[in-house]
Design an enzyme around this catalytic site. Structure first.
Site, PDB file in Angstrom:
ATOM      1  N   GLY A 184      17.057   3.303  -5.570  1.00 57.96           N
ATOM      2  CA  GLY A 184      17.904   2.162  -5.274  1.00 57.96           C
ATOM      3  C   GLY A 184      17.902   1.126  -6.367  1.00 57.96           C
TER       4      GLY A 184
ATOM      5  N   VAL B  69      10.795   3.746  -6.535  1.00 58.89           N
ATOM      6  CA  VAL B  69      11.624   4.906  -6.877  1.00 58.89           C
ATOM      7  C   VAL B  69      12.222   5.594  -5.656  1.00 58.89           C
ATOM      8  CG1 VAL B  69      10.455   5.352  -9.054  1.00 58.89           C
ATOM      9  CG2 VAL B  69       9.578   6.410  -6.968  1.00 58.89           C
ATOM     10  N   LYS B  70      12.256   4.912  -4.528  1.00 59.36           N
ATOM     11  CA  LYS B  70      12.866   5.484  -3.341  1.00 59.36           C
ATOM     12  C   LYS B  70      14.355   5.136  -3.257  1.00 59.36           C
ATOM     13  CE  LYS B  70       9.270   7.595  -1.657  1.00 59.36           C
ATOM     14  NZ  LYS B  70       8.315   7.355  -2.742  1.00 59.36           N
ATOM     15  N   THR B  71      15.063   5.842  -2.380  1.00 56.35           N
ATOM     16  CA  THR B  71      16.513   5.662  -2.236  1.00 56.35           C
ATOM     17  C   THR B  71      16.865   4.225  -1.900  1.00 56.35           C
ATOM     18  OG1 THR B  71      16.696   7.955  -1.489  1.00 56.35           O
ATOM     19  CG2 THR B  71      18.559   6.501  -1.032  1.00 56.35           C
TER      20      THR B  71
END
Length: 400
Positions: A3, A185-187
């Site tokens: 994201g 580093v996640k959506t």
């Protein structure tokens, strides 16, 4: 997938609201907040988006798993079944509540194999924790039936799969509880953060207390609140939640972009007969965060990964030798390298479960996963697809 690729004015505005009122903690200081309760706002938005009754924000995905396990009453000597392919946080959370991680084989979904799960159940088993790795899910219908038959809790680790769905339900909402990570580093990212979602009034009530030292959150005087049971500090900050508010609004946009880029690459690689793809369970829709492929042999997979790197393709992973995501490199777990002494039950349980997983090996040794970014232009995606196809084709010249 990340994201943070879409950071912009929306995130800045939400964070500035917090800085302007000066209250960075989610609880208390009501008189100077000017109506800003970012964590509560994000919890409501997340519950609505995930189609559940309750959402509890915490400080990380690991914290989410830990809180969920505690809320399920899982503790000393209990066993929790988890996959051989996941992030180390899975067994860290299980160990942190005094329970025993029981590793279990995966199948071509790259997630828990239901038949292997049934074989792993013992009289000490209390929960099954499928991990929806790389954007796609386990066979949740089969796992739910197993849980119902054995009176077990189903905790979905959806940390890498927000935005996917199963049987028209958002991933994380199918089991008794679902957990998300909002790390960088996640959506969807908060920088650092996580969440538990559930439809259970009991689990929700336990979660909001447990993650804040056991505070009951009754009344307006924080110092006068009671503590019905022990808790710990897994709170998220208002600054992190503020970022998450803006990010969650972009989830549909992110999934649309991921699907578009994923599809372009997969279609380009369709000319390579030797490449096959991970199985997405029937009635499941992945989040398209990664494109995961199988090559015919371990040797070819290694060469395929090397060829991708040589062709300038970044963010492609050969998990079989990865230090963090596959059991073969978890010697610190199996050798019990803990700063704090593990319980006798945990020590014994880890020795019993320190074995080989041949079914997992035959899938993971042939797997390459490539991250799908959302900041690529269409031209960049097409160029990447061409390079990936050329790289993998080069591996098969004279090999088969």
């Amino acid at each position: 997938m990340p994201g943070f690729e879409l950071f912009g004015e929306e995130e800045k505005k939400e964070v500035q609201d917090v800085l302007d009122n000066g209250v960075l903690m989610r609880y208390g200081f009501d008189g100077v907040r000017n109506g800003h309760y970012k964590t509560s706002e994000l919890e409501k938005n997340l519950a609505t988006k995930m189609q559940v009754k309750h959402a509890q924000l915490v400080s990380s995905g690991t914290a989410a798993l830990t809180v969920a396990l505690a809320c399920a009453g899982i503790g000393a000597g209990d066993e929790v079944i988890m996959p051989t392919f996941t992030f180390v946080a899975s067994f860290e959370a299980i160990l942190s509540v005094g329970a025993i991680p029981v590793l279990c084989d995966i199948d071509d979904t790259l997630t828990l194999a239901p038949k292997a799960v049934e074989k792993a159940i013992s009289s000490k088993t209390k929960a099954i924790m499928p991990v929806h790795m790389c954007g796609s899910m386990a066979d949740l219908n089969s796992l739910k039936k197993i849980c119902d038959a054995h009176n077990l809790i189903l905790i979905e680790d959806a940390c890498q799969a927000i935005g996917g769905s199963y049987e028209n339900k958002p991933l994380g909402s199918y089991g008794d509880m679902g957990c998300f990570s909002f790390d960088y580093v996640k959506t969807v990212t908060c920088g650092e953060g996580g969440a538990i979602i559930t439809n259970s009034e009991i689990f929700a009530d336990r979660a909001h207390k447990y993650q804040d030292h056991g505070h009951d959150h009754i009344g307006t005087d924080r110092g006068a609140e009671t503590h019905p049971f022990l808790g710990y500090n897994y709170r998220i900050s208002e600054l992190s939640a503020a970022v998450g508010i803006a990010q969650l609004r972009k989830l549909d946009q992110i999934i649309t972009l991921q699907k578009k880029n994923y599809t372009i690459i997969k279609e380009a690689m369709g000319v390579i007969e030797e490449v096959s793809y991970r199985k997405v369970p029937q009635n499941g829709i992945e989040s398209y965060a990664f494109l995961s492929i199988f090559l015919p042999t371990e040797e070819l997979a290694k060469k395929g990964h090397e060829a991708l790197v040589a062709h300038g393709i970044d963010a492609c992973f050969y998990w079989y030798t990865n230090n963090w995501h596959y059991y073969k490199k978890w010697e610190h777990l199996f050798e019990q390298k803990s700063l704090g002494k593990l319980s006798q039950e945990q020590q014994s349980g880890l020795l019993i479960n320190n074995r080989s997983f041949k079914d997992s090996d035959q899938w993971m040794s042939r797997t390459i996963s490539c991250l799908i970014k959302v900041s690529w232009s269409e031209q960049e995606v097409k160029e990447r697809a061409l390079k990936m196809t050329e790289a993998l084709q080069s591996v098969f010249v004279g090999s088969i």
